[in-house]
Design an enzyme around this catalytic site. Structure first.
Site, PDB file in Angstrom:
ATOM      1  CE  LYS A 197      -4.448   1.007   0.260  1.00 11.48           C
ATOM      2  NZ  LYS A 197      -5.576   0.195  -0.225  1.00 11.48           N
ATOM      3  N   GLY A 224     -20.023   7.533   2.316  1.00  7.68           N
ATOM      4  CA  GLY A 224     -18.951   7.707   1.320  1.00  7.68           C
ATOM      5  C   GLY A 224     -19.554   7.484  -0.047  1.00  7.68           C
ATOM      6  N   GLY A 227     -18.097   8.009  -3.147  1.00  9.61           N
ATOM      7  CA  GLY A 227     -17.072   8.115  -4.186  1.00  9.61           C
ATOM      8  C   GLY A 227     -17.203   6.942  -5.130  1.00  9.61           C
ATOM      9  CG  ASN A 228     -14.558   3.697  -7.732  1.00 14.55           C
ATOM     10  OD1 ASN A 228     -14.822   2.596  -7.276  1.00 14.55           O
ATOM     11  ND2 ASN A 228     -14.227   3.865  -8.990  1.00 14.55           N
ATOM     12  CB  ALA A 229     -16.185   1.877  -3.106  1.00 14.66           C
ATOM     13  N   GLY A 230     -18.703   3.684  -3.127  1.00 10.89           N
ATOM     14  CA  GLY A 230     -20.037   3.930  -2.572  1.00 10.89           C
ATOM     15  C   GLY A 230     -21.085   4.248  -3.619  1.00 10.89           C
TER      16      GLY A 230
HETATM   17  P1  NAD Z   1     -13.144   7.905  -3.383  1.00 13.95           P
HETATM   18  O1  NAD Z   1     -12.097   8.920  -3.164  1.00 13.95           O
HETATM   19  O2  NAD Z   1     -13.682   7.708  -4.744  1.00 13.95           O
HETATM   20  O3  NAD Z   1     -14.394   8.234  -2.432  1.00 13.95           O
HETATM   21  C1  NAD Z   1     -14.297   8.450  -1.073  1.00 13.95           C
HETATM   22  C2  NAD Z   1     -15.616   9.040  -0.609  1.00 13.95           C
HETATM   23  O4  NAD Z   1     -15.611   9.132   0.802  1.00 13.95           O
HETATM   24  C3  NAD Z   1     -15.890  10.451  -1.140  1.00 13.95           C
HETATM   25  O5  NAD Z   1     -17.250  10.583  -1.486  1.00 13.95           O
HETATM   26  C4  NAD Z   1     -15.586  11.344   0.070  1.00 13.95           C
HETATM   27  O6  NAD Z   1     -16.314  12.558   0.045  1.00 13.95           O
HETATM   28  C5  NAD Z   1     -16.033  10.446   1.185  1.00 13.95           C
HETATM   29  N1  NAD Z   1     -15.432  10.784   2.472  1.00 13.95           N
HETATM   30  C6  NAD Z   1     -14.172  11.175   2.745  1.00 13.95           C
HETATM   31  N2  NAD Z   1     -14.036  11.431   4.071  1.00 13.95           N
HETATM   32  C7  NAD Z   1     -15.238  11.186   4.621  1.00 13.95           C
HETATM   33  C8  NAD Z   1     -15.750  11.266   5.926  1.00 13.95           C
HETATM   34  N3  NAD Z   1     -14.968  11.657   6.946  1.00 13.95           N
HETATM   35  N4  NAD Z   1     -17.055  10.921   6.138  1.00 13.95           N
HETATM   36  C9  NAD Z   1     -17.835  10.524   5.109  1.00 13.95           C
HETATM   37  N5  NAD Z   1     -17.423  10.442   3.854  1.00 13.95           N
HETATM   38  C10 NAD Z   1     -16.140  10.777   3.609  1.00 13.95           C
HETATM   39  O7  NAD Z   1     -12.573   6.554  -2.748  1.00 13.95           O
HETATM   40  P2  NAD Z   1     -13.013   5.062  -3.053  1.00 13.95           P
HETATM   41  O8  NAD Z   1     -12.087   4.527  -4.053  1.00 13.95           O
HETATM   42  O9  NAD Z   1     -14.483   4.990  -3.246  1.00 13.95           O
HETATM   43  O10 NAD Z   1     -12.623   4.389  -1.640  1.00 13.95           O
HETATM   44  C11 NAD Z   1     -13.511   4.411  -0.532  1.00 13.95           C
HETATM   45  C12 NAD Z   1     -13.082   3.345   0.460  1.00 13.95           C
HETATM   46  O11 NAD Z   1     -13.088   2.091  -0.218  1.00 13.95           O
HETATM   47  C13 NAD Z   1     -11.657   3.506   1.014  1.00 13.95           C
HETATM   48  O12 NAD Z   1     -11.632   3.046   2.352  1.00 13.95           O
HETATM   49  C14 NAD Z   1     -10.833   2.596   0.142  1.00 13.95           C
HETATM   50  O13 NAD Z   1      -9.664   2.150   0.806  1.00 13.95           O
HETATM   51  C15 NAD Z   1     -11.822   1.478  -0.074  1.00 13.95           C
HETATM   52  N6  NAD Z   1     -11.509   0.687  -1.264  1.00 13.95           N
HETATM   53  C16 NAD Z   1     -11.591   1.211  -2.528  1.00 13.95           C
HETATM   54  C17 NAD Z   1     -11.259   0.417  -3.617  1.00 13.95           C
HETATM   55  C18 NAD Z   1     -11.361   0.925  -5.020  1.00 13.95           C
HETATM   56  O14 NAD Z   1     -11.042   0.149  -5.942  1.00 13.95           O
HETATM   57  N7  NAD Z   1     -11.836   2.128  -5.263  1.00 13.95           N
HETATM   58  C19 NAD Z   1     -10.850  -0.889  -3.401  1.00 13.95           C
HETATM   59  C20 NAD Z   1     -10.788  -1.392  -2.116  1.00 13.95           C
HETATM   60  C21 NAD Z   1     -11.119  -0.589  -1.053  1.00 13.95           C
END
Ligand code: NAD
Length: 411
Positions: A102, A214, A216-219
Site C-alpha cells: 500500500k 462515502g 465516491g467510486n465504491a459507494g
Molecule cells: P473515493 O475517493 O472515490 O471516495 C471516497 C468518498 O468518501 C468520497 O465521497 C468522500 O467525500 C467520502 N469521504 C471522505 N471522508 C469522509 C468522511 N470523513 N465521512 C464521510 N465520507 C467521507 O474513494 P473510493 O475509491 O471509493 O474508496 C472508498 C473506500 O473504499 C476507502 O476506504 C478505500 O480504501 C476502499 N476501497 C476502494 C477500492 C477501489 O477500488 N476504489 C478498493 C478497495 C477498497
C-alpha cells in the site's frame, strides 16, 4: 487503537484459532519493507512544497506486493503499513498470486491544480521506481487517486526503466491497458458477496433498505447496483455530510447532483443529515465506503443494520466487531467485501502480461466466481470453527500465507 494495532488484534485472533506458532506470527507482525519519501513539487506560483509519502510491502510470500496508493491529508506511516497488511490478507483470501502492499501521500489533492498533481504523482514514482515493477510491487488507485494519476505514474515508470511496462500499475485508463469493468469492480464485488449472504438467509435484495457512507467510486456504484436491484437506498453521505429520504433516493440523480455541486448535500427532496446519523439508521444494509474506524465501541450498539458490507478498509473497530457479532449483525468483512477492486486489478495485470484483452462480461463473470468462492470458503470456516465472518476470512487467508511461508522455508 491505531489501524496497525487493529490489524495485530485481528491477526492474533485468527492465529490463535489456527494454533499458529510464534515464528509465523512474528513474521507477519512486521512489514517486509517500508519506503519513506519526501517529494518536492514546484507549485504553479513558483514556490516549492515538499510532500511526505510511503510505500509499504507487508508480506510477499505469495507473490509481488499489490495494493493502492492513497492521497489524503491525514495519511500516516502506521495507516499505510496497516493497509498493506490488510492487502496481504485480502489477496490471499481471494487466492491471488500476490502479497500485500500500500502507498500513501500526505496531501490534499483538492487543493492542487492538475499540473501540480501530475508533478507530485511523477515525483512519487521517481522516489520509489526501484522498488516497484510488474514482478515486484504493483500499485493501483485508492482514496482520491484515479486512472488519470495511474497513467502519469505508469508513464513516469516507463521513462525511468526505458521500456513499456503496463503491468507495473493497475486501474489505468482503458487505452493504456486498463481492464474493462475495473471502474466499478470494488462495488460489484461487494454486491456479489452481499447477494451470497442474503441467499444464505434465504432472502434477496428485493424490498431491502440501505445506507451508504462515502459516495465516491465504491459507494456510488454500490448505490447504483442496489438501486437497480430493488433495494431502497434511503441515505448516502460524503465528507461534507449526508442526505436522507425514507422513500428511497433516486441514485442516478444523486450521482449527477454530486458531479455538478461537488457533494450529495442539499439534494432536492431529501433531508440533510450527519455522517454519524447515517451509521445508525434503521436499514437492512449498511455500506461504509469512506474511511476506517467509523463504527466503534461508542456507536456500535446503536447500529440497526442487519448486514454491514465493508467497502472501506477497516471501518469497524475490533471493539465494535464484538458488539455487532453479539447483536447478530452479519458483517461482510473488508478483506472480502472490497476485494473486487484488487481482483479485477489482477485480471488487468494478467491481460497486460498476455497482451490480450477480455470483454467486460468475461471480467464480471470471472469476478463473480472468485468472490462467490471466497464467500463460500469463509462460510465453511465459520461453521467449522464457530467463529465470526471476520475471523473466518483471516483464517482462510492465513492458511495460504503460512503454507507459502513454510514452502519457502521462512517459518
Ligand atoms: P473515493 O475517493 O472515490 O471516495 C471516497 C468518498 O468518501 C468520497 O465521497 C468522500 O467525500 C467520502 N469521504 C471522505 N471522508 C469522509 C468522511 N470523513 N465521512 C464521510 N465520507 C467521507 O474513494 P473510493 O475509491 O471509493 O474508496 C472508498 C473506500 O473504499 C476507502 O476506504 C478505500 O480504501 C476502499 N476501497 C476502494 C477500492 C477501489 O477500488 N476504489 C478498493 C478497495 C477498497
Amino acid at each position: 487503537m491505531n489501524p496497525y494495532e487493529v490489524f495485530l488484534t485481528q491477526l492474533d485472533g485468527a492465529a490463535q484459532v489456527l494454533n499458529l506458532s510464534k515464528h509465523v506470527t512474528r513474521v507477519l507482525r512486521e512489514p517486509e519493507r517500508v519506503i519513506e519519501v519526501s517529494i518536492p513539487v514546484r507549485m504553479d506560483d513558483g514556490t516549492v512544497q515538499v510532500f511526505k509519502g510511503w510505500r509499504s510491502e507487508h508480506n510477499t510470500a505469495l507473490g509481488p506486493a499489490k495494493g493502492g496508493i492513497r492521497y489524503h491529508w491525514d495519511v500516516t506511516r502506521d495507516e499505510v503499513v496497516a493497509l498493506s497488511a490488510w492487502m496481504s490478507m485480502k489477496n490471499a483470501l481471494l487466492d491471488l498470486p500476490y502479497g500485500g502492499g500500500k502507498g500513501g501521500v500526505r496531501v490534499n489533492p483538492k487543493e492542487l491544480s492538475d499540473g501540480e498533481l501530475e508533478r507530485l504523482s511523477r515525483g512519487f514514482v521517481d522516489r520509489v521506481y526501484k522498488y516497484i515493477g510488474p514482478d515486484q510491487d504493483i500499485p493501483a488507485p485508492d482514496v482520491y487517486t484515479n486512472p488519470k494519476i495511474m497513467a502519469w505514474m505508469m508513464d513516469e515508470y516507463e521513462k525511468l526503466v526505458g521500456k513499456k511496462a503496463p503491468g507495473v500499475i493497475t486501474g489505468k485508463p482503458l487505452i493504456l491497458g486498463g481492464s474493462k469493468g475495473r471502474g466499478y469492480a470494488t462495488a460489484i464485488g461487494g454486491f456479489f458477496v452481499l447477494r451470497e449472504a442474503l441467499k444464505m438467509n434465504s432472502t434477496s435484495f428485493e424490498g431491502k433498505t440501505a445506507a451508504i457512507q462515502g459516495f465516491g467510486n465504491a459507494g456510488s456504484f454500490m448505490g447504483k447496483f442496489l438501486y437497480e436491484n430493488s433495494t431502497k437506498v434511503i441515505a448516502v453521505s460524503d465528507s461534507k455530510g449526508g442526505i436522507y429520504n425514507p422513500n428511497g433516493l433516486p441514485i442516478l440523480e444523486v450521482i449527477d447532483h454530486k458531479r455538478r455541486t461537488g457533494s450529495v448535500v442539499n439534494f432536492p427532496n431529501a433531508e440533510n443529515i450527519t455522517n454519524e446519523e447515517l451509521l445508525t439508521m434503521d436499514v437492512d444494509i449498511l455500506a461504509p465506503a469512506a474511511l476506517e474506524g467509523v463504527v466503534t465501541g461508542k456507536n456500535a450498539d446503536q447500529v440497526r443494520a442487519k448486514y454491514i458490507v465493508e467497502l472501506a478498509n477497516g471501518p469497524v473497530t475490533p471493539e465494535a466487531d464484538e458488539i455487532l457479532y453479539k447483536k447478530g449483525v452479519f458483517i461482510l468483512p473488508d478483506i472480502l467485501a472490497n476485494a473486487g477492486g484488487v481482483t479485477v486489478s489482477y485480471f488487468e495485470w494478467v491481460q497486460n502480461r498476455m497482451g490480450y484483452y477480455w470483454e467486460e462480461s468475461e471480467v464480471v463473470e470471472k469476478l463473480d466466481k472468485k468472490m462467490s468462492k471466497a464467500f463460500k470458503e469463509i462460510y465453511d470456516v465459520m461453521e467449522e470453527y464457530g467463529v465470526n465472518s471476520r475471523k473466518a476470512s483471516y483464517i482462510v487467508a492465513l492458511r495460504r500465507i503460512v503454507e507459502a511461508l513454510k514452502a519457502r522455508g521462512v517459518a
